[in-house]
Design a protein around this motif. Sequence first.
Motif, short mmCIF file in Angstrom:
data_model
loop_
_atom_site.label_atom_id
_atom_site.label_comp_id
_atom_site.label_asym_id
_atom_site.label_seq_id
_atom_site.Cartn_x
_atom_site.Cartn_y
_atom_site.Cartn_z
N TYR A 41 0.84 -1.21 0.00
CA TYR A 41 0.00 0.00 0.00
C TYR A 41 0.87 1.26 0.00
O TYR A 41 1.72 1.42 0.88
CB TYR A 41 -0.88 0.04 1.25
CG TYR A 41 -1.96 -1.01 1.29
CD1 TYR A 41 -3.23 -0.77 0.78
CD2 TYR A 41 -1.71 -2.25 1.86
CE1 TYR A 41 -4.22 -1.73 0.82
CE2 TYR A 41 -2.69 -3.23 1.90
CZ TYR A 41 -3.93 -2.97 1.39
OH TYR A 41 -4.91 -3.93 1.43
N SER A 42 0.64 2.15 -0.97
CA SER A 42 1.35 3.43 -0.98
C SER A 42 0.68 4.36 0.04
O SER A 42 -0.42 4.06 0.53
CB SER A 42 1.27 4.06 -2.37
OG SER A 42 -0.09 4.42 -2.61
N ASP A 56 -0.71 7.21 -0.54
CA ASP A 56 -1.99 7.69 -1.11
C ASP A 56 -3.09 6.65 -0.92
O ASP A 56 -4.24 6.99 -0.62
CB ASP A 56 -1.83 7.96 -2.61
CG ASP A 56 -1.17 9.30 -2.84
OD1 ASP A 56 -1.04 10.05 -1.86
OD2 ASP A 56 -0.78 9.58 -3.99
N GLU A 57 -2.71 5.37 -1.12
CA GLU A 57 -3.71 4.30 -0.94
C GLU A 57 -4.18 4.23 0.52
O GLU A 57 -5.37 4.06 0.79
CB GLU A 57 -3.14 2.96 -1.40
CG GLU A 57 -3.18 2.81 -2.91
CD GLU A 57 -2.33 1.64 -3.41
OE1 GLU A 57 -2.73 1.02 -4.40
OE2 GLU A 57 -1.27 1.36 -2.83
N SER A 86 -6.56 6.96 1.14
CA SER A 86 -7.91 6.75 0.60
C SER A 86 -8.65 5.65 1.37
O SER A 86 -9.87 5.71 1.53
CB SER A 86 -7.90 6.53 -0.93
OG SER A 86 -7.59 5.22 -1.22
N ASN A 115 -6.34 -2.86 6.24
CA ASN A 115 -6.50 -1.85 5.17
C ASN A 115 -7.49 -2.28 4.09
O ASN A 115 -7.42 -1.80 2.96
CB ASN A 115 -5.14 -1.47 4.54
CG ASN A 115 -4.27 -0.69 5.50
OD1 ASN A 115 -4.62 -0.49 6.66
ND2 ASN A 115 -3.13 -0.25 5.04
#
Length: 300
Positions: free
Chosen positions: A25-26, A28-29, A32, A269
């Motif tokens: 997961y980045s 940004d991810e 979000s 996540n």
Amino acid sequence: MKITELFAKKKPTISFEVFPPNELYSLDEVFSVIDELAKLKPDFISVTYGAGGSTRSRTVEIASKIKNQNHIEALAHLTCLGATEKEIDSIVEELERNNIENILALRGDYPKDGSPVKVGNFSHSCDLIKYLKNRDFALGGAFYPEGHQDTNDLLDLFNLKIKVDSGVDFLISQIFFDNEQFYEFREKLKKLKITTPLIAGIMPVTNAKQIRKITSLCGCTIPEKLRKILDRYENNPKALKEAGIAYATEQIIDLMTSDIDGIHIYTMNKVEMAKKIMESITNIRADFEGEYNEINRAVK
Ligand code: FAD
């Protein structure tokens, strides 16, 4: 708001755990994921610290987004094994600057490969709890309904009493799949006159291999009912996800109906999973909160 103040207002609380960016997961991810989880109106969201291969420095940044942009209470996990007081001070001051009012004070795990831990100022979570007690945070700690892997059950219970006496304000459990084990443990705490609010940590099973690995590491039991699900749907991810979410939802409903102080969902996540669970307990949650319309709108 401190989580201790939340308990004064509502019970059970419903909260989520997320982890910072890692190889899957980045940033940004993760952001979000948080935006989507926020729509489900949890009472707080916690962010792990250095667990699951994530970088430590991101915990404050993510907790700050939760608190200051999503306007949801944030709980920052913090581990102390191998840390110096100076290092802890620097993170805690950053949390203070970002208006984070809640810390989950943990020891952390020893490296699995047996490599030595950097010498620090803390040996156990109670050392960190005592160290942070003069600051203005609500402090949480971890507990293990089936015992902690480093100790025998009786000793772990004794050590939990030390943790409570060190000033912990609430406790979040390790994952468990058998509610009866949780209730038995709760009875033992009652006998020890431990009245600290207990939050049950629930992890929906969506990956058989991963759950077998986690349970073998943390020593938690896989009941027969769940074992059958894992065996039957191991190679059908969609079916396993459906069954895993249903199993977790059943656990949550039983806990909510059995006077639990809080439910903490280890989301890994995965927004969809959290959404499905929250949809399934909309009316049950509303029954406790009297906020039916607001929650119903949020999960649609
Ligand atoms: P402690 O409370 O220090 O207990 C560890 C062991 O030491 C136990 O066996 C206990 O019985 C014993 N012990 C405790 N106090 C004493 C004492 N005074 N004297 C002698 N023995 C003692 N890990 C991460 O790296 N990052 C995270 O974000 C993270 N989040 C977590 C969230 C939850 C809800 C839980 C349950 C665990 C989390 N962990 C995390 C894992 C955690 O770091 C490990 O389980 C770790 O092995 C123990 O942490 P602890 O805070 O319970 O340690």
